[in-house]
Write an enzyme that holds these catalytic residues in place. Structure first.
Site, PDB file in Angstrom:
ATOM      1  N   ASP A   1      -4.031  -2.945   8.292  1.00  0.00           N
ATOM      2  CA  ASP A   1      -4.027  -2.703   6.642  1.00  0.00           C
ATOM      3  C   ASP A   1      -3.358  -1.828   6.374  1.00  0.00           C
ATOM      4  O   ASP A   1      -3.622  -1.113   5.095  1.00  0.00           O
ATOM      5  CB  ASP A   1      -5.566  -2.733   6.235  1.00  0.00           C
ATOM      6  CG  ASP A   1      -5.321  -3.441   4.845  1.00  0.00           C
ATOM      7  OD1 ASP A   1      -4.278  -4.181   4.437  1.00  0.00           O
ATOM      8  OD2 ASP A   1      -6.454  -3.330   3.813  1.00  0.00           O
TER       9      ASP A   1
ATOM     10  N   GLY B   1     -13.974  -0.835  -4.770  1.00  0.00           N
ATOM     11  CA  GLY B   1     -13.470  -1.787  -3.783  1.00  0.00           C
ATOM     12  C   GLY B   1     -14.418  -2.954  -4.015  1.00  0.00           C
ATOM     13  O   GLY B   1     -15.082  -3.165  -5.141  1.00  0.00           O
ATOM     14  N   THR B   2     -14.164  -3.948  -3.193  1.00  0.00           N
ATOM     15  CA  THR B   2     -14.885  -5.306  -3.464  1.00  0.00           C
ATOM     16  C   THR B   2     -16.263  -5.222  -3.331  1.00  0.00           C
ATOM     17  O   THR B   2     -17.250  -5.974  -4.061  1.00  0.00           O
ATOM     18  CB  THR B   2     -14.605  -6.347  -2.139  1.00  0.00           C
ATOM     19  OG1 THR B   2     -13.168  -6.187  -1.959  1.00  0.00           O
ATOM     20  CG2 THR B   2     -14.949  -7.717  -2.500  1.00  0.00           C
TER      21      THR B   2
ATOM     22  N   LYS C   1      -0.749   0.176   4.138  1.00  0.00           N
ATOM     23  CA  LYS C   1      -0.190   0.047   2.870  1.00  0.00           C
ATOM     24  C   LYS C   1      -0.331   1.468   1.929  1.00  0.00           C
ATOM     25  O   LYS C   1      -1.263   2.398   2.487  1.00  0.00           O
ATOM     26  CB  LYS C   1      -0.771  -1.002   2.073  1.00  0.00           C
ATOM     27  CG  LYS C   1      -2.164  -1.131   2.080  1.00  0.00           C
ATOM     28  CD  LYS C   1      -2.672  -2.238   1.041  1.00  0.00           C
ATOM     29  CE  LYS C   1      -3.980  -2.363   0.834  1.00  0.00           C
ATOM     30  NZ  LYS C   1      -4.514  -3.532  -0.045  1.00  0.00           N
TER      31      LYS C   1
ATOM     32  N   ASN D   1      -3.801   2.625   0.839  1.00  0.00           N
ATOM     33  CA  ASN D   1      -4.806   2.965   1.970  1.00  0.00           C
ATOM     34  C   ASN D   1      -4.450   4.403   2.647  1.00  0.00           C
ATOM     35  O   ASN D   1      -5.066   4.807   3.599  1.00  0.00           O
ATOM     36  CB  ASN D   1      -4.956   1.827   3.006  1.00  0.00           C
ATOM     37  CG  ASN D   1      -5.894   0.802   2.641  1.00  0.00           C
ATOM     38  OD1 ASN D   1      -6.410   1.055   1.597  1.00  0.00           O
ATOM     39  ND2 ASN D   1      -5.638  -0.258   3.284  1.00  0.00           N
TER      40      ASN D   1
ATOM     41  N   GLY E   1     -12.958   5.570  -6.514  1.00  0.00           N
ATOM     42  CA  GLY E   1     -12.327   4.159  -6.342  1.00  0.00           C
ATOM     43  C   GLY E   1     -13.137   3.216  -6.375  1.00  0.00           C
ATOM     44  O   GLY E   1     -14.505   3.508  -5.931  1.00  0.00           O
TER      45      GLY E   1
ATOM     46  N   ARG F   1     -18.374   1.193  -4.405  1.00  0.00           N
ATOM     47  CA  ARG F   1     -17.440   2.381  -5.047  1.00  0.00           C
ATOM     48  C   ARG F   1     -17.548   3.597  -4.121  1.00  0.00           C
ATOM     49  O   ARG F   1     -18.428   3.480  -3.294  1.00  0.00           O
ATOM     50  CB  ARG F   1     -18.195   2.939  -6.392  1.00  0.00           C
ATOM     51  CG  ARG F   1     -18.074   1.875  -7.427  1.00  0.00           C
ATOM     52  CD  ARG F   1     -18.739   2.772  -8.681  1.00  0.00           C
ATOM     53  NE  ARG F   1     -18.319   1.826  -9.821  1.00  0.00           N
ATOM     54  CZ  ARG F   1     -18.031   2.100 -11.059  1.00  0.00           C
ATOM     55  NH1 ARG F   1     -18.014   3.409 -11.331  1.00  0.00           N
ATOM     56  NH2 ARG F   1     -17.709   1.110 -11.941  1.00  0.00           N
ATOM     57  N   VAL F   2     -16.381   4.372  -4.350  1.00  0.00           N
ATOM     58  CA  VAL F   2     -16.387   5.654  -3.666  1.00  0.00           C
ATOM     59  C   VAL F   2     -16.739   6.569  -4.590  1.00  0.00           C
ATOM     60  O   VAL F   2     -15.934   6.916  -5.734  1.00  0.00           O
ATOM     61  CB  VAL F   2     -15.053   5.635  -2.933  1.00  0.00           C
ATOM     62  CG1 VAL F   2     -15.053   7.005  -2.028  1.00  0.00           C
ATOM     63  CG2 VAL F   2     -14.776   4.601  -1.979  1.00  0.00           C
TER      64      VAL F   2
ATOM     65  N   ASP G   1      -9.779   3.631   4.499  1.00  0.00           N
ATOM     66  CA  ASP G   1     -10.214   2.272   4.471  1.00  0.00           C
ATOM     67  C   ASP G   1      -9.948   1.458   5.832  1.00  0.00           C
ATOM     68  O   ASP G   1      -8.849   0.729   5.967  1.00  0.00           O
ATOM     69  CB  ASP G   1      -9.318   1.481   3.383  1.00  0.00           C
ATOM     70  CG  ASP G   1     -10.078  -0.035   3.092  1.00  0.00           C
ATOM     71  OD1 ASP G   1     -11.037  -0.371   3.841  1.00  0.00           O
ATOM     72  OD2 ASP G   1      -9.576  -0.733   2.186  1.00  0.00           O
TER      73      ASP G   1
ATOM     74  N   THR H   1      -2.977  -7.471   3.746  1.00  0.00           N
ATOM     75  CA  THR H   1      -2.404  -7.613   2.612  1.00  0.00           C
ATOM     76  C   THR H   1      -1.101  -8.529   2.413  1.00  0.00           C
ATOM     77  O   THR H   1      -0.120  -8.181   3.156  1.00  0.00           O
ATOM     78  CB  THR H   1      -2.117  -5.989   1.929  1.00  0.00           C
ATOM     79  OG1 THR H   1      -3.485  -5.621   2.074  1.00  0.00           O
ATOM     80  CG2 THR H   1      -1.550  -6.430   0.487  1.00  0.00           C
TER      81      THR H   1
HETATM   82  N1  LIG Z   1     -12.336   9.855   1.839  1.00  0.00           N
HETATM   83  C1  LIG Z   1     -11.897   9.713   0.494  1.00  0.00           C
HETATM   84  N2  LIG Z   1     -11.564  10.752  -0.538  1.00  0.00           N
HETATM   85  C2  LIG Z   1     -11.000  10.504  -1.546  1.00  0.00           C
HETATM   86  N3  LIG Z   1     -10.822   9.074  -2.256  1.00  0.00           N
HETATM   87  C3  LIG Z   1     -11.270   8.331  -1.340  1.00  0.00           C
HETATM   88  C4  LIG Z   1     -11.735   8.281  -0.014  1.00  0.00           C
HETATM   89  N4  LIG Z   1     -11.905   7.201   0.441  1.00  0.00           N
HETATM   90  C5  LIG Z   1     -11.836   6.279  -0.468  1.00  0.00           C
HETATM   91  N5  LIG Z   1     -11.211   6.918  -1.569  1.00  0.00           N
HETATM   92  C6  LIG Z   1     -10.766   6.230  -2.936  1.00  0.00           C
HETATM   93  O1  LIG Z   1     -11.491   4.759  -3.095  1.00  0.00           O
HETATM   94  C7  LIG Z   1     -10.658   3.934  -3.055  1.00  0.00           C
HETATM   95  C8  LIG Z   1     -11.597   2.758  -2.370  1.00  0.00           C
HETATM   96  O2  LIG Z   1     -11.806   3.051  -0.803  1.00  0.00           O
HETATM   97  P1  LIG Z   1     -11.650   2.032   0.021  1.00  0.00           P
HETATM   98  O3  LIG Z   1     -10.198   1.436  -0.085  1.00  0.00           O
HETATM   99  O4  LIG Z   1     -12.044   2.673   1.518  1.00  0.00           O
HETATM  100  O5  LIG Z   1     -12.883   0.909  -0.347  1.00  0.00           O
HETATM  101  P2  LIG Z   1     -12.899  -0.429   0.164  1.00  0.00           P
HETATM  102  O6  LIG Z   1     -14.500  -0.893  -0.838  1.00  0.00           O
HETATM  103  O7  LIG Z   1     -12.849  -0.755   1.373  1.00  0.00           O
HETATM  104  O8  LIG Z   1     -11.876  -1.032  -0.711  1.00  0.00           O
HETATM  105  P3  LIG Z   1     -11.093  -2.494  -0.587  1.00  0.00           P
HETATM  106  O9  LIG Z   1     -12.156  -3.675  -0.942  1.00  0.00           O
HETATM  107  O10 LIG Z   1      -9.917  -2.388  -1.428  1.00  0.00           O
HETATM  108  O11 LIG Z   1     -11.000  -2.680   0.880  1.00  0.00           O
HETATM  109  C9  LIG Z   1      -9.466   4.365  -2.103  1.00  0.00           C
HETATM  110  O12 LIG Z   1      -8.186   3.471  -2.305  1.00  0.00           O
HETATM  111  C10 LIG Z   1      -9.394   6.001  -2.685  1.00  0.00           C
HETATM  112  O13 LIG Z   1      -8.624   5.827  -3.976  1.00  0.00           O
END
Ligand SMILES: Nc1ncnc2c1ncn2[C@@H]1O[C@H](COP(=O)(O)OP(=O)(O)OP(=O)(O)O)[C@@H](O)[C@H]1O
Length: 402
Positions: free
Chosen positions: A217, A103-104, A219, A222, A101, A107-108, A235, A252
């Site tokens: 948050d 995010g801002t 939704k 998350n 995934g 990446r994860v 998240d 959100t």
């Molecule tokens: N522990 C995990 N196991 C599997 N997938 C995960 C895990 N943590 C996050 N992800 C995937 O990665 C995505 C982004 O993670 P997360 O929302 O924690 O990142 P973020 O950078 O905080 O995003 P945002 O900017 O939307 O807040 C999640 O929506 C999910 O699809």
């Protein structure tokens, strides 16, 4: 439902792309999901509200903990912490595999410990982006909160570390993907499915609140599903330890409680509000307050008028209405009985709460996975382009806990 309303919902859901929804703050890169907003500087947002600094004061409208909350608090507080604060590992100890995934701030990744067998999800965040978007406090809070929690329905953080450019958060890999994806695929969930997910989320909220943590948050994006189909809240970017009220505008749009929109200061009651939105969205396939733009959404939230589909179970509707009470002093979950009031509501009355906690209740949807590193429940992301990394670390003093 009139045609113009249906087309408004459809277009609203289809247009929930980050570029169109973003004002500022964390983004989601996936279409059809609403990004979270987080403001940490004093600013007028679309002329509707003014962000104030975070600050805690006594909160008279926050009810005392129920007996069960106290027991739960004691039980889970006695669990040994899983998080390793003195970890000596670094990113070189892992192979970063696929992107799960984005995010801002980064990446994860699915990751594997070198020389080991276990798979993890490692959140990799760019320090410079965090600083640019004024999210330092939120990221430090996310690490702090996650390092303290150990609960079946909350994603487990194992360790954190940093290098000159990035922060790293090593978490358990939750293989079943986002509830959001399963919900969009199904259109909407059945009453029994929704009840199951709601019950696990109620337990998670109860646990977090018993530790003084407001999540802020909630939704479907998350909420992840584990290999057996149980919920894992992820998240914690907006989660915060709050003793009274706090004022940061975050969340959100479709899920914001009226007191956040009105900048009245908020506390744990906001999680019960967003639970009401979530139950509605799971049952109906769309949130109760929707519009083409954020302003319209906020107006609808403040008006409190939602259209409940005729097929919605009447007991579920009753619970949603009690959670979506604008006056937080009358909102279920935030009354003297706390979470216990929600658990005793007639829609959830026959829930096997202990069975859920022990994970002996079978989940309604077991995510398919071929092996423990299967990523088929996640979207495919292009590999990250290599970039020139800056030399040195001007931000090390901001992230000393990592
Ligand atoms: N522990 C995990 N196991 C599997 N997938 C995960 C895990 N943590 C996050 N992800 C995937 O990665 C995505 C982004 O993670 P997360 O929302 O924690 O990142 P973020 O950078 O905080 O995003 P945002 O900017 O939307 O807040 C999640 O929506 C999910 O699809």
């Amino acid at each position: 439902m009139p045609f113009h309303l249906i087309s408004s919902i459809v277009s609203s859901l289809l247009r929930r792309t980050p570029e169109q929804q973003r004002i500022e703050g964390p983004k989601s890169s996936r279409p059809q999901s609403s990004p979270s907003l987080g403001f940490s500087s004093t600013a007028t947002v679309h002329g509707l509200w003014v962000k104030k600094e975070d600050g805690d004061t006594h909160n008279p409208d926050q009810g005392p903990l129920s007996q069960h909350q106290l027991e739960l608090k004691q039980h889970w507080h006695n669990q040994p912490p899983v998080f390793q604060s003195e970890s000596s590992v670094g990113v070189d100890d892992y192979d970063l595999l696929e992107t799960l995934g984005t995010g801002t701030f980064g990446r994860v990744y699915l990751a594997k410990e070198k020389g080991g067998r276990r798979f993890y999800a490692i959140k990799v965040l760019k320090k410079a982006e965090i600083v640019r978007l004024k999210q330092v406090e939120h990221i430090n809070s996310e690490r702090q909160v996650l390092s303290e929690v150990n609960f079946p329905f909350v994603v487990q953080l194992y360790s954190t570390f940093q290098d000159d450019v990035h922060l790293y958060m090593v978490q358990e890999y939750v293989i079943g993907g986002e509830l959001f994806r399963h919900l969009r695929r199904a259109g909407r969930f059945t009453n029994d499915m929704t009840k199951f997910y709601t019950a696990e989320i109620v337990l998670a909220i109860e646990y977090l609140h018993s530790k003084g943590i407001v999540y802020r948050d909630l939704k479907p994006e998350n909420l992840l599903l584990d290999s057996q189909g149980h919920i894992k809240i992820t998240d914690f970017g907006f989660a915060k330890k709050v003793q009274g009220r706090t004022w940061t505008l975050c969340g959100t749009p479709e899920y914001l409680a009226p007191e956040i929109i009105q900048s009245k200061g908020h506390s744990r009651a906001v999680d019960w509000w967003s639970l009401g939105i979530l139950i509605f969205e799971m049952l109906a396939g769309h949130p109760p307050f929707y519009d083409d733009n954020h302003f319209g959404i906020y107006e609808r939230i403040l008006s409190g008028k939602a259209q409940y589909p005729s097929y919605m179970d009447s007991a579920a509707k009753d619970l949603i209405k009690r959670l979506l009470i604008g006056d937080r002093n009358r909102r279920l979950g935030n009354l003297a009985g706390g979470a216990e009031d929600v658990k005793r509501h007639k829609w959830l009355r026959h829930t096997d709460w202990h069975g859920l906690l022990n994970k002996t209740v079978r989940a309604p949807l077991i995510p398919s996975h071929a092996n423990e590193c299967d990523t088929s429940n996640f979207e495919k992301y292009p590999a990250e382009q290599p970039e020139d990394l800056p030399k040195g670390d001007p931000f090390s003093h901001l992230f000393t806990d990592f």
